[in-house]
Scaffold this motif. Structure first.
Motif, PDB file in Angstrom:
ATOM      1  N   HIS A 168       0.845  -1.182   0.000  1.00 53.94           N
ATOM      2  CA  HIS A 168       0.000   0.000   0.000  1.00 53.94           C
ATOM      3  C   HIS A 168       0.882   1.234   0.000  1.00 53.94           C
ATOM      4  CE1 HIS A 168      -3.660  -2.301   0.777  1.00 53.94           C
ATOM      5  NE2 HIS A 168      -2.839  -3.096   1.445  1.00 53.94           N
ATOM      6  N   THR A 169       0.371   2.327  -0.545  1.00 49.91           N
ATOM      7  CA  THR A 169       1.131   3.566  -0.637  1.00 49.91           C
ATOM      8  C   THR A 169       1.106   4.310   0.689  1.00 49.91           C
ATOM      9  OG1 THR A 169       0.407   3.714  -2.931  1.00 49.91           O
ATOM     10  CG2 THR A 169       1.404   5.663  -2.007  1.00 49.91           C
ATOM     11  N   VAL A 170       2.248   4.870   1.044  1.00 49.03           N
ATOM     12  CA  VAL A 170       2.340   5.700   2.249  1.00 49.03           C
ATOM     13  C   VAL A 170       1.533   6.970   2.007  1.00 49.03           C
ATOM     14  CG1 VAL A 170       3.945   7.075   3.644  1.00 49.03           C
ATOM     15  CG2 VAL A 170       4.576   4.786   2.905  1.00 49.03           C
ATOM     16  N   ASP A 171       0.793   7.426   3.012  1.00 46.58           N
ATOM     17  CA  ASP A 171      -0.004   8.641   2.898  1.00 46.58           C
ATOM     18  C   ASP A 171       0.889   9.826   2.557  1.00 46.58           C
ATOM     19  OD1 ASP A 171      -1.505  11.080   4.658  1.00 46.58           O
ATOM     20  OD2 ASP A 171      -2.764   9.792   3.405  1.00 46.58           O
ATOM     21  N   LYS A 172       0.375  10.757   1.767  1.00 50.82           N
ATOM     22  CA  LYS A 172       1.207  11.871   1.297  1.00 50.82           C
ATOM     23  C   LYS A 172       1.681  12.772   2.435  1.00 50.82           C
ATOM     24  CE  LYS A 172      -2.679  14.833   0.035  1.00 50.82           C
ATOM     25  NZ  LYS A 172      -3.301  15.567  -1.047  1.00 50.82           N
ATOM     26  N   SER A 173       0.954  12.782   3.570  1.00 49.54           N
ATOM     27  CA  SER A 173       1.401  13.576   4.710  1.00 49.54           C
ATOM     28  C   SER A 173       2.617  12.946   5.395  1.00 49.54           C
ATOM     29  CB  SER A 173       0.264  13.745   5.718  1.00 49.54           C
ATOM     30  OG  SER A 173      -0.129  12.493   6.228  1.00 49.54           O
ATOM     31  N   ASN A 174       2.801  11.638   5.261  1.00 50.41           N
ATOM     32  CA  ASN A 174       3.943  10.944   5.867  1.00 50.41           C
ATOM     33  C   ASN A 174       5.100  10.735   4.900  1.00 50.41           C
ATOM     34  OD1 ASN A 174       2.646  10.641   8.360  1.00 50.41           O
ATOM     35  ND2 ASN A 174       1.570   8.841   7.630  1.00 50.41           N
ATOM     36  N   ALA A 175       4.882  10.958   3.619  1.00 51.46           N
ATOM     37  CA  ALA A 175       5.909  10.697   2.606  1.00 51.46           C
ATOM     38  C   ALA A 175       7.196  11.493   2.828  1.00 51.46           C
ATOM     39  CB  ALA A 175       5.347  10.948   1.216  1.00 51.46           C
ATOM     40  N   PRO A 176       7.142  12.788   3.185  1.00 51.75           N
ATOM     41  CA  PRO A 176       8.406  13.508   3.427  1.00 51.75           C
ATOM     42  C   PRO A 176       9.239  12.914   4.559  1.00 51.75           C
ATOM     43  CG  PRO A 176       6.604  15.069   3.166  1.00 51.75           C
ATOM     44  CD  PRO A 176       5.994  13.698   3.229  1.00 51.75           C
ATOM     45  N   SER A 177       8.584  12.415   5.606  1.00 51.97           N
ATOM     46  CA  SER A 177       9.305  11.802   6.715  1.00 51.97           C
ATOM     47  C   SER A 177      10.014  10.527   6.273  1.00 51.97           C
ATOM     48  CB  SER A 177       8.335  11.445   7.848  1.00 51.97           C
ATOM     49  OG  SER A 177       7.667  12.593   8.279  1.00 51.97           O
ATOM     50  N   VAL A 178       9.331   9.728   5.473  1.00 53.44           N
ATOM     51  CA  VAL A 178       9.934   8.477   4.977  1.00 53.44           C
ATOM     52  C   VAL A 178      11.069   8.815   4.027  1.00 53.44           C
ATOM     53  CG1 VAL A 178       9.504   6.374   3.677  1.00 53.44           C
ATOM     54  CG2 VAL A 178       7.785   7.210   5.263  1.00 53.44           C
ATOM     55  N   ALA A 179      10.892   9.829   3.203  1.00 50.69           N
ATOM     56  CA  ALA A 179      11.942  10.234   2.268  1.00 50.69           C
ATOM     57  C   ALA A 179      13.194  10.698   3.004  1.00 50.69           C
ATOM     58  CB  ALA A 179      11.429  11.329   1.351  1.00 50.69           C
ATOM     59  N   ALA A 180      13.022  11.354   4.147  1.00 49.52           N
ATOM     60  CA  ALA A 180      14.181  11.818   4.930  1.00 49.52           C
ATOM     61  C   ALA A 180      14.908  10.635   5.565  1.00 49.52           C
ATOM     62  CB  ALA A 180      13.709  12.778   6.010  1.00 49.52           C
ATOM     63  N   LEU A 181      14.156   9.593   5.952  1.00 49.60           N
ATOM     64  CA  LEU A 181      14.784   8.409   6.547  1.00 49.60           C
ATOM     65  C   LEU A 181      15.519   7.585   5.505  1.00 49.60           C
ATOM     66  CD1 LEU A 181      11.901   7.250   8.906  1.00 49.60           C
ATOM     67  CD2 LEU A 181      14.100   8.170   9.606  1.00 49.60           C
ATOM     68  N   CYS A 182      15.023   7.595   4.281  1.00 47.63           N
ATOM     69  CA  CYS A 182      15.579   6.757   3.205  1.00 47.63           C
ATOM     70  C   CYS A 182      15.982   7.627   2.013  1.00 47.63           C
ATOM     71  CB  CYS A 182      14.559   5.729   2.760  1.00 47.63           C
ATOM     72  SG  CYS A 182      13.878   4.751   4.070  1.00 47.63           S
ATOM     73  N   PRO A 183      17.051   8.388   2.116  1.00 46.26           N
ATOM     74  CA  PRO A 183      17.397   9.300   1.021  1.00 46.26           C
ATOM     75  C   PRO A 183      17.884   8.606  -0.251  1.00 46.26           C
ATOM     76  CG  PRO A 183      19.073   9.371   2.719  1.00 46.26           C
ATOM     77  CD  PRO A 183      17.978   8.506   3.242  1.00 46.26           C
ATOM     78  N   TYR A 184      18.369   7.372  -0.156  1.00 48.26           N
ATOM     79  CA  TYR A 184      19.003   6.746  -1.313  1.00 48.26           C
ATOM     80  C   TYR A 184      18.243   5.539  -1.858  1.00 48.26           C
ATOM     81  CZ  TYR A 184      22.772   9.673   0.306  1.00 48.26           C
ATOM     82  OH  TYR A 184      23.504  10.750   0.705  1.00 48.26           O
ATOM     83  N   ILE A 185      17.076   5.217  -1.330  1.00 53.60           N
ATOM     84  CA  ILE A 185      16.350   4.055  -1.882  1.00 53.60           C
ATOM     85  C   ILE A 185      15.266   4.520  -2.826  1.00 53.60           C
ATOM     86  CG2 ILE A 185      16.837   2.594   0.105  1.00 53.60           C
ATOM     87  CD1 ILE A 185      13.827   2.897   0.823  1.00 53.60           C
TER      88      ILE A 185
END
Length: 64
Positions: free
Chosen positions: A47-64
């Motif tokens: 399932h897709t991560v909610d757009k409100s949480n996407a920036p947080s996940v992107a900061a945790l995983c900058p290279y994946i």
């Protein structure tokens, strides 16, 4: 400036796709007998991560 480190726990839980980050639904590992079949069916797959949480996940995983 040094390279950023990927959060290894987050890297194991999220995958970057064209539509955003994908993840597996929670509460699907055990005690399944009391959960309805509809509820279990909706937890299947990625399932897709909610757009409100996407920036947080992107900061945790900058290279994946």
């Amino acid at each position: 400036m040094p390279k950023m480190k990927t959060n290894r726990a987050a890297a194991k839980r999220f995958k970057r796709r064209g539509s955003g980050f994908k993840h597996r639904k929670a509460f699907r590992s055990h005690i399944l007998t009391k959960k309805t079949t509809k509820r279990l069916r909706e937890m299947r797959g990625l399932h897709t991560v909610d757009k409100s949480n996407a920036p947080s996940v992107a900061a945790l995983c900058p290279y994946i």
